[in-house]
Design an enzyme around this catalytic site. Structure first.
Site, PDB file in Angstrom:
ATOM      1  N   ASP A   1       4.385  -0.038  -7.881  1.00 61.56           N
ATOM      2  CA  ASP A   1       5.263   0.274  -8.900  1.00 61.56           C
ATOM      3  C   ASP A   1       5.090  -0.944  -9.849  1.00 61.56           C
ATOM      4  OD1 ASP A   1       8.231   0.602 -10.127  1.00 61.56           O
ATOM      5  OD2 ASP A   1       8.437   1.918  -8.207  1.00 61.56           O
TER       6      ASP A   1
ATOM      7  N   HIS B   1       2.403   0.199 -12.200  1.00 57.57           N
ATOM      8  CA  HIS B   1       3.337   0.884 -13.518  1.00 57.57           C
ATOM      9  C   HIS B   1       3.541   0.041 -14.518  1.00 57.57           C
ATOM     10  CE1 HIS B   1       5.321   3.926 -10.463  1.00 57.57           C
ATOM     11  NE2 HIS B   1       3.968   3.862 -10.266  1.00 57.57           N
TER      12      HIS B   1
END
Length: 394
Positions: free
Chosen positions: A218, A241
């Site tokens: 993430d 991310h």
């Protein structure tokens, strides 16, 4: 003054200086019953060490020797009688291999209401792979997962040289804190591990993140509402991310984010680079006075992105406009390669357009050609060499 008298004075100064020095008391977790075999539950020994260190009026050190120590979920609670507790970890702390044991606890290791805690070294192994597999299988009965290391409502914290690997959920969370420094850290988890943000900061002020290597499933660093005076420098991100401010605007009444600097960052194969995102629905939130400086993109899907239409599963926000006001955001000396044609994307709120967006010396390519930019409801300026050509409204 004779030499004899001078020597006597020096001796007296040294004697009284040493006698007035505050001793540091050390508590070894093995002496308090911890086992370094990675199988025996050492939770009580760690809590006993904390009780002694926290209850001491003198500066205290908790020492964790080499080895593997099994810990269940644990809360190290303040207020303490001193503001100088060092935790020196030469070993590895291991979460239970059965993810269900701590999966609903919220946090595996939590410090709450503490002041003056300094963590040096160590490895935290959340053993989260089983929970990731459960979530990816579509099983609706999986626990939410535990954050590996949390600091809540705490001040004057140092986390130095710590490694967090395979967390069930977020690796490190700084929530409601003031004056926190995270330096020389490493975060490691699979690129397909869900919701395993590297370092998450929210409702906190004067937080510094330095010299970190973060690879996870993430955001490498995520910034939540209520964050002010955040400094991020020399971070390598990937997989992951990217570095994200947001998501913001989930709540109608929400504190804003301001005074954030992100500099000397490298993104390798990440989904995003430098991102600001907000929910596409009404909110009092904001993001302002943000500086992104000296960023290197290596095959990044979305190197520069503002997304004000974040709406997971298209629930509770379709057809609405984000109320989050984004202003005074500077991108300076950002260069490298995009994995997609549109390297700069500003998708701002139609009700509250982004304002004061500044591009300075930006060069992003796609397949060795100039990349493209896309703007909606975004006002700002460009200076120096900017590629792709700016689409900001002046």
């Amino acid at each position: 003054m004779s030499l004899h008298i001078l020597l006597v004075l020096i001796f007296l100064i040294l004697f009284f200086s040493s006698s007035l020095a505050i001793p540091v008391v050390t508590y070894n977790v093995i002496s308090l019953g911890a086992k370094s075999d990675g199988r025996s539950d050492s939770t009580k020994a760690f809590l006993a060490a904390w009780a002694k260190a926290c209850g001491s009026t003198a500066a205290s050190t908790i020492y964790v020797p080499p080895g593997r120590y099994l810990l269940h979920n644990v809360v190290f609670q303040g207020q303490c009688r001193n503001n100088d507790i060092t935790i020196r970890i030469d070993g590895t702390l291991v979460a239970p291999s059965d993810y269900r044991v701590i999966g609903d606890a919220g946090n595996w290791i939590l410090f709450e209401h503490v002041n003056g805690v300094y963590i040096y070294g160590g490895i935290l192994d959340g053993q989260g792979a089983g929970l990731w597999a459960c979530k990816r299988s579509g099983n609706n009965n999986c626990p939410g997962g535990a954050t590996t290391l949390g600091f809540s409502n705490s001040n004057n914290i140092l986390i130095n040289g710590l490694t967090s690997q395979n967390s069930q959920m977020f690796h490190v969370v700084i929530n409601g804190c003031h004056n926190v420094k995270v330096q020389g850290g490493r975060v490691s988890a699979s690129g397909n591990s869900p919701n395993t943000d590297g370092i998450h900061v929210q409702s906190s002020s004067d937080v510094t993140i330095l010299n970190a290597r973060i690879g996870t499933g993430d955001d490498c660093v995520s910034v939540g509402p209520g964050t002010t005076n955040l400094w991020i420098e020399n971070v390598a991100c990937g997989p992951g991310h990217g570095i994200s401010i947001g998501s913001l605007g989930k709540e109608l009444h929400e504190a804003g984010v301001q005074n954030v600097t992100v500099k000397i960052v490298t993104f390798t194969g990440t989904e995003n680079g430098l991102r600001i995102k907000s929910w596409g629905r009404p909110s009092t939130g904001f993001a302002r006075n943000i500086l992104f400086q000296q960023g290197l993109m290596k095959n990044v899907d979305n190197p520069i992105v503002i997304d004000q239409n974040y709406c997971p599963d298209n629930k509770n926000c379709p057809g609405k406009s984000s109320g989050v006001k984004i202003s005074d955001v500077t991108y300076q000396d950002i260069h490298g390669a995009s994995a997609t044609e549109i390297a700069v994307k500003f998708d701002c709120s139609p009700k509250y357009p982004c304002s004061g967006i500044n591009l300075e010396d930006v060069k992003l390519i796609y397949k060795n050609q100039p990349a493209e930019a896309s703007c909606r409801n975004a006002d700002g300026s460009a200076s120096g060499f900017v590629q792709p050509n700016s689409c900001l409204k002046l």
